[in-house]
Write an enzyme that holds these catalytic residues in place. Structure first.
Site, PDB file in Angstrom:
ATOM      1  N   CYS A   1      27.184  39.730  30.153  1.00 27.86           N
ATOM      2  CA  CYS A   1      28.371  39.838  31.014  1.00 27.86           C
ATOM      3  C   CYS A   1      29.214  40.996  30.487  1.00 27.86           C
ATOM      4  CB  CYS A   1      29.142  38.521  30.932  1.00 27.86           C
ATOM      5  SG  CYS A   1      30.719  38.521  31.789  1.00 27.86           S
ATOM      6  N   ASN A   2      29.463  41.974  31.324  1.00 18.93           N
ATOM      7  CA  ASN A   2      30.292  43.114  30.896  1.00 18.93           C
ATOM      8  C   ASN A   2      31.711  42.673  30.565  1.00 18.93           C
ATOM      9  OD1 ASN A   2      28.747  45.854  31.662  1.00 18.93           O
ATOM     10  ND2 ASN A   2      28.210  44.257  33.111  1.00 18.93           N
TER      11      ASN A   2
ATOM     12  N   CYS B   1      28.789  45.305  36.439  1.00 18.42           N
ATOM     13  CA  CYS B   1      28.903  43.838  36.380  1.00 18.42           C
ATOM     14  C   CYS B   1      27.493  43.315  36.579  1.00 18.42           C
ATOM     15  CB  CYS B   1      29.823  43.328  37.486  1.00 18.42           C
ATOM     16  SG  CYS B   1      29.761  41.538  37.748  1.00 18.42           S
ATOM     17  N   THR B   2      27.082  42.371  35.751  1.00 19.72           N
ATOM     18  CA  THR B   2      25.684  41.940  35.787  1.00 19.72           C
ATOM     19  C   THR B   2      25.333  41.162  37.051  1.00 19.72           C
ATOM     20  OG1 THR B   2      26.266  39.994  34.458  1.00 19.72           O
ATOM     21  CG2 THR B   2      25.473  41.943  33.276  1.00 19.72           C
TER      22      THR B   2
ATOM     23  N   SER C   1      29.245  34.429  32.889  1.00 19.14           N
ATOM     24  CA  SER C   1      30.163  33.548  33.616  1.00 19.14           C
ATOM     25  C   SER C   1      29.422  32.735  34.669  1.00 19.14           C
ATOM     26  CB  SER C   1      31.233  34.382  34.305  1.00 19.14           C
ATOM     27  OG  SER C   1      30.628  35.252  35.234  1.00 19.14           O
TER      28      SER C   1
ATOM     29  N   TYR D   1      34.872  35.232  35.572  1.00 24.39           N
ATOM     30  CA  TYR D   1      35.693  35.567  34.408  1.00 24.39           C
ATOM     31  C   TYR D   1      36.629  36.736  34.728  1.00 24.39           C
ATOM     32  CZ  TYR D   1      32.965  32.703  31.076  1.00 24.39           C
ATOM     33  OH  TYR D   1      32.376  31.667  30.386  1.00 24.39           O
TER      34      TYR D   1
END
Ligand code: DGL
Length: 256
Positions: free
Chosen positions: A74-75, A184-185, A12, A43
């Protein structure tokens, strides 16, 4: 975007750059094209339908330009869209990320494990299936951190408000957890603020596991770049300003 044979990596926004760092460390001879959808971040605040529409648009573009593999760094997007993207593009390896719960639970049997992630990631079946498969002796504390990714998108990560935001989400767990899963990245970029709040705890992220999975998938289809190739990384963003791309490059190279 490069012409062919490249690996598309997207998120995102800036978060997937934490994964990209692991990918480049594992596969230095590959050509990576990173795309951050910063104009539409975060997101984690969007509906599943919107995330599906955005991710399908991105992946169609990557594949039209000749991507040999796609990493969903992205998780949130992985949880919502990985299955449908794989169904739409069965011939292209599509690798997702997931919260590193398994390595954390293996390292701390019987331990207390804090999971920080977006509300969407923690609400979906993918996360609940992952948590259900863990050693039952562990206690998992899942904490949604809704405003954190959006704050990280703005950079200036040493500012005091970042630590205050982390404190507001997880300060109550100080001294009560053994390990923290960064689900979360975006969060590896604020590792020092998280350690500041929670003290000396081990942090787990999904970057290295994703990189090993990408290597396996490319090897299986004989698509690994030869080690005579120099490798390359390029950045693009839906928020196409020089400040934004400077932030991407900074996050790619700062010590973590
Ligand atoms: N970096 C993302 C993740 O891993 C998404 C954050 C967001 O856009 O809300 O979940």
């Amino acid at each position: 975007m490069q012409n062919d044979g490249f690996i598309a990596v997207f998120d995102s926004g800036v978060g997937g750059i934490s994964v990209l760092r692991s990918l480049v460390a594992e596969l230095p001879h590959e050509r990576f094209s990173y795309f951050g959808d910063s104009a539409n971040a975060p997101y984690g605040d969007r509906s599943e339908g919107e995330i599906l529409r955005l991710t399908h648009n991105h992946v169609e573009t990557f594949i039209d330009h000749g991507a040999k593999a796609v990493v969903i760094a992205c998780n949130t997007a992985t949880s919502v869209a990985a299955a449908s993207l794989r169904a739409a593009y069965p011939d292209v390896p599509i690798i997702g990320v997931e919260p590193a719960l398994k390595p954390a639970a293996e390292a701390y049997p019987g331990g207390n494990i804090l999971v920080m992630a977006t509300p969407v990631t923690l609400a979906l079946d993918k996360y609940h299936d992952l948590a259900a498969r863990l050693d039952k002796s562990c206690t998992i504390h899942a904490v949604p951190c809704p405003a954190l990714a959006a704050r990280i998108e703005r950079g200036n990560l040493d500012a005091p408000d970042v630590r205050e935001l982390v404190e507001s989400y997880v300060g109550a767990y100080r001294g009560r957890v053994d390990a923290v899963v960064l689900g979360c990245t975006h969060y590896p970029f604020i590792a020092s603020a998280i350690r500041d709040v929670l003290g000396d705890v081990r942090l787990f992220d999904g970057g290295a596991g994703t990189a090993r999975q990408l290597r396996r998938r490319l090897a299986a289809v004989n698509e690994l770049a030869p080690d005579t190739e120099p490798g390359a990384v390029e950045f693009s963003s839906s928020l196409d300003t020089s400040e934004e791309l400077a932030l991407y490059r900074e996050l790619f190279s700062i010590p973590l």
